[in-house]
Write a protein that holds these residues in place. Sequence first.
Motif, PDB file in Angstrom:
ATOM      1  N   VAL A 440      -0.968   4.650   8.171  1.00 59.31           N
ATOM      2  CA  VAL A 440      -1.073   5.527   6.992  1.00 59.31           C
ATOM      3  C   VAL A 440       0.019   5.189   5.980  1.00 59.31           C
ATOM      4  O   VAL A 440      -0.241   5.061   4.769  1.00 59.31           O
ATOM      5  N   ALA A 441       1.258   5.017   6.469  1.00 59.22           N
ATOM      6  CA  ALA A 441       2.368   4.705   5.558  1.00 59.22           C
ATOM      7  C   ALA A 441       2.151   3.368   4.866  1.00 59.22           C
ATOM      8  O   ALA A 441       2.393   3.232   3.656  1.00 59.22           O
ATOM      9  N   LEU A 442       1.683   2.369   5.616  1.00 58.31           N
ATOM     10  CA  LEU A 442       1.453   1.058   5.016  1.00 58.31           C
ATOM     11  C   LEU A 442       0.359   1.105   3.960  1.00 58.31           C
ATOM     12  O   LEU A 442       0.434   0.400   2.947  1.00 58.31           O
ATOM     13  N   PHE A 625       3.102  -9.513   3.248  1.00 56.60           N
ATOM     14  CA  PHE A 625       3.810  -9.123   4.472  1.00 56.60           C
ATOM     15  C   PHE A 625       3.311  -7.767   4.973  1.00 56.60           C
ATOM     16  O   PHE A 625       3.051  -7.598   6.172  1.00 56.60           O
ATOM     17  N   TYR A 626       3.168  -6.805   4.044  1.00 54.28           N
ATOM     18  CA  TYR A 626       2.635  -5.496   4.432  1.00 54.28           C
ATOM     19  C   TYR A 626       1.235  -5.624   5.031  1.00 54.28           C
ATOM     20  O   TYR A 626       0.905  -4.976   6.031  1.00 54.28           O
ATOM     21  N   LEU A 627       0.403  -6.475   4.396  1.00 50.59           N
ATOM     22  CA  LEU A 627      -0.962  -6.652   4.896  1.00 50.59           C
ATOM     23  C   LEU A 627      -0.961  -7.270   6.295  1.00 50.59           C
ATOM     24  O   LEU A 627      -1.781  -6.901   7.148  1.00 50.59           O
ATOM     25  N   PHE A 628      -0.053  -8.209   6.532  1.00 53.95           N
ATOM     26  CA  PHE A 628       0.041  -8.833   7.860  1.00 53.95           C
ATOM     27  C   PHE A 628       0.436  -7.800   8.922  1.00 53.95           C
ATOM     28  O   PHE A 628      -0.180  -7.725   9.995  1.00 53.95           O
ATOM     29  N   ILE A 629       1.458  -7.003   8.610  1.00 52.22           N
ATOM     30  CA  ILE A 629       1.889  -5.967   9.561  1.00 52.22           C
ATOM     31  C   ILE A 629       0.777  -4.950   9.785  1.00 52.22           C
ATOM     32  O   ILE A 629       0.530  -4.514  10.919  1.00 52.22           O
ATOM     33  N   LEU A 630       0.081  -4.585   8.698  1.00 55.27           N
ATOM     34  CA  LEU A 630      -1.031  -3.642   8.819  1.00 55.27           C
ATOM     35  C   LEU A 630      -2.105  -4.202   9.742  1.00 55.27           C
ATOM     36  O   LEU A 630      -2.678  -3.472  10.573  1.00 55.27           O
ATOM     37  N   GLY A 631      -2.395  -5.487   9.615  1.00 61.49           N
ATOM     38  CA  GLY A 631      -3.389  -6.115  10.488  1.00 61.49           C
ATOM     39  C   GLY A 631      -2.993  -6.058  11.949  1.00 61.49           C
ATOM     40  O   GLY A 631      -3.823  -5.796  12.828  1.00 61.49           O
TER      41      GLY A 631
END
Length: 652
Positions: A440-442, A625-631
């Motif tokens: 949710v935060a990401l 980077f955010y998208l990678f962590i979200l994945g």
Amino acid sequence: MQVWEILGIDPTHEISAIKKAYAAKLKIHHPEDDPTGYQQLREAYDQAIKLAKRQQKQTSRSNDEPEVFETLDVRQEDGSEAEDIAEHEEDELYDEDDGPQRIPRMVIWQEQDKERDDPESQAEHFMERVEELYGKFPSRIDPNQWAELLNSDVVWNINLQSGISDRLLDFLEEHYFLPKEVWKLLDSAFHWNGLVAEDKESFLEQYPKVHRYAFAESYEAANMGYSLLLGAGEIDHEAYLHYREDAWLALMKNDMPAANYWLQKAGELFDADPDVIRLEAEYGWRSGESERTLAMSNRLIQLCPDQVDGYLYRSHIWMQFGKLPEAVQDLQRILAQFPDHMLALSLAGACFKKLGDLEKAKEMFQRILALDANDIEAVLALAEVNALTIKDLRARRVKGNGRAIRQVYRELGKTSLLKQLKKAAYFFVSYKWFSLICIVALHFWIASSFVKHTGETPSAYWREVVKPFNIMTISSASEWELLPPEATAVRVKLADASYMAIQEVKAKDDTGKETTKYISLDEAKKQGLQSNITGHICMGYLDGKAILVVGNYKQAKEIYDSRRIELEGAVRPMPDELKTEIENWKNRSSKSGISKPLPMSDKYIYAVTKPSKKALPSLPLRIYFYLFILGLFYISVLRELRRVSKFLFSYT
């Protein structure tokens, strides 16, 4: 001397300067990156500290002795200062024929008593004793000798205790390989736990190693054994203990090459340390070296038959090799000693299930659930065992099987779907609540970053990215009129076209700002702007509708030569400057053939360059980077959903 060359400083007896030089060089010769350089640096540092302390002692003595022996010149025959008598054999001091060759330093007992009462001397003597205990490995690990030292009067002297505590902490920050029992004795004498409680951050910053070894129970390297190292012989114990700690740290970071390197270095010095053998087994298991893990497990069991680690590692290997009875035997040894060992119960249940002993498997998983009713792995495994039991009972078709099957269903706890959904949701949230919060935060962070850098929401941005580029073919005036006002790529055939001798010119005004002008060719030549021409204005007709085109030189020439053209371009609203110039053109061109107002469109075609998709703003690196962590979080959540769905379907 090479010591000072390695440290990169001039010879000095200032301990603080030596420590600063060592800290600076340590950044270059890190033990993990340059073990050889680190070992040389460490040896140079230790030797420099000893030289500095010896020099300070000699300086202190030289300041005191002239007052007692004002007329005594203690010199060798070559004029150099005499060394301590302890450093020479007695027969070197006297000659049978000529008598004394040099005069040894005399000790005035009154002065010695005075020095013994001096607080600084008492503290210095205490630290010398600490270094002596630490320097000899048998005494280092003997709590009785440390207790005897800590019971000395100097430790209980309130005026001296604070200073001694600071000096001891400085020493132990660099010489920290002590058993837990000794650390507890030191803490009880100097109450360092109070310093940690008052300001943990400051203590951690100043003495990180002391904190790890004395107070951090999770720092496993501090809990490793020392007594068995007495059988290692005359080895460099300090180097060995550094290798052992570095191997553990590398495994914690999952740096397998570094772990293997440090384990090999430790094994070269001593190969019978259970703690290092345990690390070897862990390394073998993680790196997939089954034979190495098996060999280390057997060695660990041989050295420590009462410890469970060797049996646990070996049971994993037996299961991997398909030797299930051997694995069960090792696991039962563990459970005989620790009946509530969760991992051993789980592995034993898996072995019994594969062996077809479903009753034993059920017993193992039920014991796990008795300890933790929310262990989803045990719940799933038990459901699978019960399903296999039902299948087996139905296949045998023996009298009384129906009753047994109903009993199994009761054990399965057949309840309403709603209750099962609630339980499945509980399992899911209890295991993945942190991942859900991060997801949710990401999403919020990514959305705000998209709007900030592109002016679009993520969904609008990606729609524009994936939207195919389309060029519309316009064949009638009605289709032209229906085009939207925003830029659209079109393909159109214009008849009765003509070159209007109007130029599009890019020029800078008095303020330096670039502007677009529409002027006649003669005016462009007059102002010397021929090199600034970016487009040529032409006009053609589509079903009697006059349409302006801003084209390149090739297109203008084609219109001039053939009076017709088929082109592609972007539709744009006509700017006021162009409208004004068209009106001027009508007035000044009596040869234009225009005798009545033209049905001129309020849109024109910009065809200087081929139409292309609108360029989107580039995304900053942090969004990727955010998208990678979200994945990664989504993958974790989806895996957990798959596990929970197994649990749910096993009851339906």
